[in-house]
Motif scaffolding. Structure first.
Motif, PDB file in Angstrom:
ATOM      1  N   ARG A   1      -6.647  -5.602  -3.228  1.00 23.52           N
ATOM      2  CA  ARG A   1      -6.769  -5.258  -1.817  1.00 23.52           C
ATOM      3  C   ARG A   1      -8.182  -4.888  -1.411  1.00 23.52           C
ATOM      4  NH1 ARG A   1      -3.603  -0.514  -1.552  1.00 23.52           N
ATOM      5  NH2 ARG A   1      -3.329  -0.597  -3.796  1.00 23.52           N
TER       6      ARG A   1
ATOM      7  N   SER B   1       1.764   6.181  -6.843  1.00 24.41           N
ATOM      8  CA  SER B   1       0.692   7.025  -7.371  1.00 24.41           C
ATOM      9  C   SER B   1       1.049   8.500  -7.200  1.00 24.41           C
ATOM     10  CB  SER B   1      -0.622   6.658  -6.702  1.00 24.41           C
ATOM     11  OG  SER B   1      -1.030   7.635  -5.806  1.00 24.41           O
ATOM     12  N   HIS B   2       1.717   8.804  -6.075  1.00 23.62           N
ATOM     13  CA  HIS B   2       1.995  10.207  -5.797  1.00 23.62           C
ATOM     14  C   HIS B   2       3.323  10.667  -6.394  1.00 23.62           C
ATOM     15  CE1 HIS B   2       2.438  13.919  -3.464  1.00 23.62           C
ATOM     16  NE2 HIS B   2       1.112  13.881  -3.397  1.00 23.62           N
ATOM     17  N   ASP B   3       4.327   9.868  -6.127  1.00 20.38           N
ATOM     18  CA  ASP B   3       5.667  10.364  -6.466  1.00 20.38           C
ATOM     19  C   ASP B   3       6.072  10.048  -7.902  1.00 20.38           C
ATOM     20  OD1 ASP B   3       5.667  11.174  -3.929  1.00 20.38           O
ATOM     21  OD2 ASP B   3       6.939   9.554  -3.158  1.00 20.38           O
TER      22      ASP B   3
ATOM     23  N   GLU C   1       0.832  -1.186   0.000  1.00 17.15           N
ATOM     24  CA  GLU C   1       0.000   0.000   0.000  1.00 17.15           C
ATOM     25  C   GLU C   1       0.876   1.249   0.000  1.00 17.15           C
ATOM     26  OE1 GLU C   1      -3.554   0.760   2.869  1.00 17.15           O
ATOM     27  OE2 GLU C   1      -3.420  -1.372   2.367  1.00 17.15           O
TER      28      GLU C   1
ATOM     29  N   SER D   1       2.333   1.520  -3.388  1.00 12.61           N
ATOM     30  CA  SER D   1       1.484   2.051  -4.448  1.00 12.61           C
ATOM     31  C   SER D   1       1.114   3.511  -4.171  1.00 12.61           C
ATOM     32  CB  SER D   1       0.243   1.195  -4.665  1.00 12.61           C
ATOM     33  OG  SER D   1      -0.187   0.652  -3.463  1.00 12.61           O
ATOM     34  N   TYR D   2       1.070   3.847  -2.905  1.00 12.98           N
ATOM     35  CA  TYR D   2       0.771   5.224  -2.566  1.00 12.98           C
ATOM     36  C   TYR D   2       1.861   6.151  -3.091  1.00 12.98           C
ATOM     37  CZ  TYR D   2      -0.951   9.132   0.190  1.00 12.98           C
ATOM     38  OH  TYR D   2      -1.447  10.352   0.577  1.00 12.98           O
ATOM     39  N   SER D   3       3.059   5.677  -2.833  1.00 12.30           N
ATOM     40  CA  SER D   3       4.146   6.549  -3.295  1.00 12.30           C
ATOM     41  C   SER D   3       4.253   6.532  -4.820  1.00 12.30           C
ATOM     42  CB  SER D   3       5.488   6.189  -2.657  1.00 12.30           C
ATOM     43  OG  SER D   3       5.629   4.820  -2.626  1.00 12.30           O
TER      44      SER D   3
ATOM     45  N   ARG E   1      -4.950  -2.148  -6.756  1.00 13.46           N
ATOM     46  CA  ARG E   1      -6.047  -1.846  -5.829  1.00 13.46           C
ATOM     47  C   ARG E   1      -7.083  -2.961  -5.795  1.00 13.46           C
ATOM     48  NH1 ARG E   1      -5.929   3.516  -7.188  1.00 13.46           N
ATOM     49  NH2 ARG E   1      -7.362   3.194  -8.917  1.00 13.46           N
TER      50      ARG E   1
ATOM     51  N   LEU F   1      -1.855   0.871 -10.841  1.00  8.02           N
ATOM     52  CA  LEU F   1      -2.406   1.171  -9.514  1.00  8.02           C
ATOM     53  C   LEU F   1      -3.828   0.606  -9.384  1.00  8.02           C
ATOM     54  CD1 LEU F   1      -1.129   4.789  -8.900  1.00  8.02           C
ATOM     55  CD2 LEU F   1      -0.515   2.723  -7.646  1.00  8.02           C
TER      56      LEU F   1
ATOM     57  N   GLY G   1       2.309   7.586 -17.654  1.00  8.56           N
ATOM     58  CA  GLY G   1       1.249   7.960 -16.697  1.00  8.56           C
ATOM     59  C   GLY G   1       0.071   6.993 -16.775  1.00  8.56           C
TER      60      GLY G   1
ATOM     61  N   ASP H   1      -1.282   4.525 -13.852  1.00  6.32           N
ATOM     62  CA  ASP H   1      -2.674   4.549 -13.396  1.00  6.32           C
ATOM     63  C   ASP H   1      -3.310   3.154 -13.454  1.00  6.32           C
ATOM     64  OD1 ASP H   1      -2.555   7.179 -12.835  1.00  6.32           O
ATOM     65  OD2 ASP H   1      -3.692   7.868 -14.602  1.00  6.32           O
TER      66      ASP H   1
ATOM     67  N   ARG I   1       4.121   9.889 -10.470  1.00 10.78           N
ATOM     68  CA  ARG I   1       3.399  10.717 -11.438  1.00 10.78           C
ATOM     69  C   ARG I   1       3.965  12.142 -11.508  1.00 10.78           C
ATOM     70  NH1 ARG I   1      -2.134   9.366 -12.289  1.00 10.78           N
ATOM     71  NH2 ARG I   1      -2.743  11.393 -11.471  1.00 10.78           N
ATOM     72  N   ALA I   2       4.446  12.604 -10.383  1.00  9.30           N
ATOM     73  CA  ALA I   2       4.946  13.993 -10.358  1.00  9.30           C
ATOM     74  C   ALA I   2       6.078  14.224 -11.382  1.00  9.30           C
ATOM     75  CB  ALA I   2       5.392  14.338  -8.950  1.00  9.30           C
TER      76      ALA I   2
END
Lengths: 150, 768
Positions: free
Chosen positions: B614, B556-558, B549, B552-554, B611, B607, B600, B604, B560-561
């Motif tokens: 889970r 999704s966040h990091d 988690e 994937s959180y990072s 998801r 992710l 990107g 997506d 993509r930036a």
């Protein structure tokens, strides 16, 4: 109320590239006036509540909207949102989450804490530009903020 | 007397002087008669039943001699012969010779001798049973007449001819001989009647002396009174008549009274008899009487019922009628016992009914005696015991069954019986075997001897309170054997109550479950171990999940930036410095931007895919038709210039997570539309079918299709069967479809051929 410090938009963003792109997008849409940038959650809270570096400036200087990233150093976006919505002084300031995360968890938590809008930053810059333009249009121009609790 | 003749002693020849003397032949005949009679038993069985032949010979011999003597004398008298038999043994001399035939017996004597001798002969040859009493009576009467003659002094009564009279003692002896003869008669009914206690006998005994003596006495008195001149003949006759009448009156009154009394008694007896008869008649028990020969003489209602013969059919027939062939030998044995006066009690045997069926009976046979105590027959009381026999049979059968059950139980179970005090009164072999105690060590002990101390006091208390209340207790008990080892028994204790509802005994039936307990223990341990392992694994999994988690959180966040930066600043360059860049430079920047955007999209999709794994499933009933229509609406019309034919069949509802299932439809339908891009018209069919009892949904198109050889790669992440230039895509869509379907317990598969279109099938439930 110190009018010099009165800003229309508080942008909380730690990533310098994202910050620059966001500012560029706002500028392109002519929403570059009276923008304050905070680089982390703590700084954002200091600005909002007139603490720390902003001590003595008073609280609640944001008139239109706060653009808040979720993942922030020191204090993250959700915490900032929570504190804002808990405090009567900042409670009525509209908050828009502008974040890379499309995790459902984050979306739900944000809305629970009283966020006014949740926007996922598109990777595609054109989509990003249009997203920023639209949110600027709405929150800076169309939306009439509450002034009762200032 | 013989001595008298031989010794010529007159006083011995006659009792009173002047009276007739007994002749020598007479005396001889008396001696012979006396001898013959004295050889015989007075009466009864033995003389009849085979005594020595010489006795009979003596009777016949003596009788013949006496009869002959009598006959010869009679003949002498009748024909005035002189055969000189008078002088045969002894010559008469002296004064006695004055008479014509001084040694000859009188005709009456001869007559008597003839009759008596004949009777003796008849006795000897066992003939003329009826005649002998008459002969004896005649002899007695003749002698009695002589006695009366002597008493009344009437010469003619004892002397038919002068000088040939019957001597007084001869007459007396004749009376004795007559009595002896009578006693020797086989038919003793008269005597028996006389001697019996019955009214006739009593009456006769009362009347006899009077009727014998009184006429004689009165006759004598009258005669003597007349001779004495006290009254004349006619007065004497009147007197005699009067006295006779008086005597007869007295006798008649006496008889009347006696008969009346006897009659009352008889009627009483009859009454009692009738009661007994009624009892006999009405009882269900069979009562039969029979003679010793086995002839049935009475037959009651019970007998009729039991044997089916009516009384008229049975009486007079012989008992063997009722005895089945194979038991015929019983009867003689029974009769023999009865004859001995013994009784046969509750003899159980089988008898035969009229219809030939057999009946189990218990018979009691008693001898019937006549008044003289002689056994004359048998009474037989029989009771049907078929029911009892049947009950006995049943009892035997049920005992056998119980025995069998017990044997089977002993084979299977550990059995113990305990008395209300808790003492062991019975244990079977299995109990001894498992407890390792000997039987004698266990009996009398209570169950504490095998107590393992494993169970709580409350447990034991519950057990006892259950069984003392008469309820069955069932449970598992841990016991301790003699050697200290433990064993488990599955136990059922059944209390058996007495009439007052108190426990009489407890029967405990146990089964050895030690192995099972051991296995259970092992299973418990394994389970605990497994649970421990599962907990560990779960914790590890949870950790992994958390890490994933976070990852994937990072992502999704990091992740993509920077992509946004690449894209955004490429765009910025194009915008701000596009004019300064040659066309080639602008094209490169566009490629950079496409790459970033592609990246990107990949991030997506990835992710979204991660998801899915889970996210918790939340199943609800789903209206498939609505779901498909909504999906199509969302997909909008990305085919403005295309001709697309949608064949939407009615779909049955299913049970699924609507959000995830919508993702499935979205991916399948967008694929179908995508790969039919070059078809006109494009045909997309949505439908369902039933296959092996499972509901199968499908999406079929007439698009590009694919080679089935690569079908196994179809659902893999990032797997693509088409070139990017032909059909864009990340290769995650079908992987997502498969993951969702698998999480629903369903199955997904495809059928296709290159350029022939493709069909995707899925189910959402386990195929059961």
């Amino acid at each position: 109320m110190n009018e010099l410090n009165a800003v229309e938009l508080l942008l909380v963003e730690d990533n310098p590239q994202d910050l620059e792109l966001t500012l560029r997008a706002l500028r392109k849409s002519n929403f570059a006036n009276r923008i304050h940038v905070a680089r982390d959650g703590a700084e954002a809270l200091d600005f909002l509540f007139g603490e720390g570096a902003h001590a003595g400036q008073g609280a609640g200087q944001v008139s239109k909207v706060v653009l808040l990233d979720l993942k922030l150093p020191k204090i993250d976006g959700l915490e900032v949102l929570r504190r804002m919505k808990e405090d009567p002084r900042t409670k009525s300031i509209p908050v828009v989450m502008l974040t890379s995360s499309r995790e459902q968890r984050d979306v739900i938590e944000s809305y629970k804490l009283g966020v006014n809008s949740y926007i996922v930053k598109p990777v595609d810059f054109e989509s990003f530009m249009s997203a920023v333009h639209e949110l600027g249009m709405y929150w800076l121009l169309l939306n009439q903020p509450s002034k009762g609790e200032r | 007397m013989l001595l008298g003749w031989w010794g010529d002693i007159g006083s011995l020849r006659t009792i009173l002087p002047g009276l007739a003397s007994m002749k020598f032949n007479t005396a001889l005949c008396f001696v012979l008669a006396g001898l013959a009679l004295s050889f015989q038993q007075p009466s009864g069985a033995s003389s009849v039943a085979g005594v020595g032949g010489w006795r009979r010979a003596s009777l016949v011999g003596c009788g013949a001699i006496i009869a002959a003597m009598g006959l010869v004398n009679l003949a002498e008298h009748a024909f005035s012969w002189d055969l000189r038999i008078d002088q045969l043994f002894f010559r008469v001399a002296g004064t006695e010779a004055l008479v014509a035939f001084p040694g000859r017996m009188s005709p009456a004597t001869a007559f008597n001798f003839f009759l008596g001798g004949t009777a003796l002969c008849l006795l000897g040859v066992r003939r003329g049973g009826r005649v002998i009493p008459w002969l004896a009576l005649t002899v007695g009467l003749v002698a009695f007449l002589a006695v009366i003659g002597y008493l009344y002094g009437v010469h003619s009564l004892y002397a038919i001819q002068p000088f040939s009279s019957m001597a007084a003692h001869t007459a007396v002896l004749f009376l004795l001989v007559a009595a002896g003869l009578y006693l020797l008669c086989p038919d003793q009914t008269l005597l028996e009647m006389l001697l019996s206690g019955r009214p006739a006998g009593v009456l006769a005994r009362h009347l006899l002396p009077t009727s014998l003596i009184m006429p004689v006495v009165f006759g004598w008195l009258r005669l003597k009174g007349q001779e004495a001149g006290w009254y004349d003949l006619s007065f004497g006759v009147a007197l005699l008549t009067l006295s006779s009448v008086t005597i007869f009156l007295v006798l008649v009154v006496g008889c009347m009274r006696m008969i009346e009394r006897a009659d009352i008694e008889r009627r009483k007896a009859e009454q009692i008899n009738r009661q007994f008869a009624a009892i006999v008649a009405s009882t269900d028990d069979t009562i039969i009487s029979k003679t010793l020969d086995g002839v049935i003489t009475s037959w009651n209602f019970g007998a009729e019922k039991m044997f089916g013969y009516s009384a008229s059919e049975a009486v007079g027939h012989r008992i063997p009628l009722l005895i089945p062939e194979d038991r015929r030998d019983e009867e003689p044995m029974i009769i023999e016992k009865i004859r001995r006066g013994e009784r046969v009690s509750h003899y159980e045997t089988v008898r035969q009914r009229k219809d030939g069926s057999l009946v189990d009976v218990s018979v009691t046979i008693s001898p019937i005696r006549n008044s003289a105590g002689k056994v004359v027959g048998a009474s037989k009381i029989a009771r049907e015991i078929t029911d009892r026999k049947m009950a006995e049979g049943k009892l035997k059968a049920s005992l056998k069954e119980i025995g069998d059950l017990k044997a089977a139980l002993d084979e299977h179970a550990i059995v113990a019986i305990t008395n209300p005090q808790g003492r062991i009164t019975y244990v079977n072999d299995k109990f001894c075997a498992i407890s390792k105690y000997g039987r004698e060590e266990l009996l009398g002990q209570d169950h504490r001897i095998i107590n393992s101390s494993h169970h709580s006091k409350a447990f034991i208390r519950d057990l006892w309170s259950t069984i003392t209340r008469g309820r069955v207790w069932h449970g598992e008990i841990k016991n301790k054997a003699k050697d200290g080892s433990f064993y488990w028994v599955d136990t059922t204790i059944v209390p058996f109550l007495d009439d007052t509802g108190k426990p009489r005994q407890y029967v405990a039936i146990r089964a050895d479950i030690t192995e099972r307990k051991r296995a259970e223990e092992t299973v418990r341990e394994l389970n605990a171990e497994l649970e421990q392992r599962v907990a560990e694994r779960t914790a590890q999994l949870a950790d992994a999940n958390r890490e994933l988690e976070a990852f994937s959180y990072s992502v999704s966040h990091d992740l993509r930036a920077p992509l946004r930066s690449v894209d955004g600043f490429s765009q910025a360059v194009m915008e701000d410095f596009g004019s300064q860049l040659p066309e080639e430079g602008q094209r490169y920047l566009r490629i950079i931007r496409l790459g970033a955007q592609k990246m990107g999209a990949l991030v997506d999709d990835l992710l979204a895919f991660s998801r899915l794994g889970r996210q918790a499933l939340s199943k609800h009933p789903v209206d498939m038709n609505r779901l498909v229509r909504a999906t199509l609406e969302e997909l909008g019309s990305p085919w403005p210039d295309r001709l697309v034919e949608l064949r939407l069949n009615d779909l049955p509802p299913g049970r699924a997570d609507p959000v995830l299932l919508k993702q499935v439809w979205t991916n399948l339908l967008s694929n179908a539309l995508k790969y039919t891009r070059n078809r006109s018209p494009a045909v997309v069919e949505i439908g369902h079918k039933t296959e092996k009892g499972a509901m199968v949904y499908y999406v079929r198109d007439n698009g590009a299709g694919f080679d089935m050889r690569y079908a196994d790669k179809l659902f893999g992440v990032f797997q693509r069967l088409h070139r990017m230039e032909d059909y864009e895509g990340t290769g995650v869509g079908l992987a997502i479809v498969q993951r969702v379907i698998h999480r629903h317990g369903g199955r997904v598969w495809a059928e296709a051929a290159p350029e022939q279109g493709a069909a995707f099938y899925f189910t959402i439930e386990n195929q059961s």
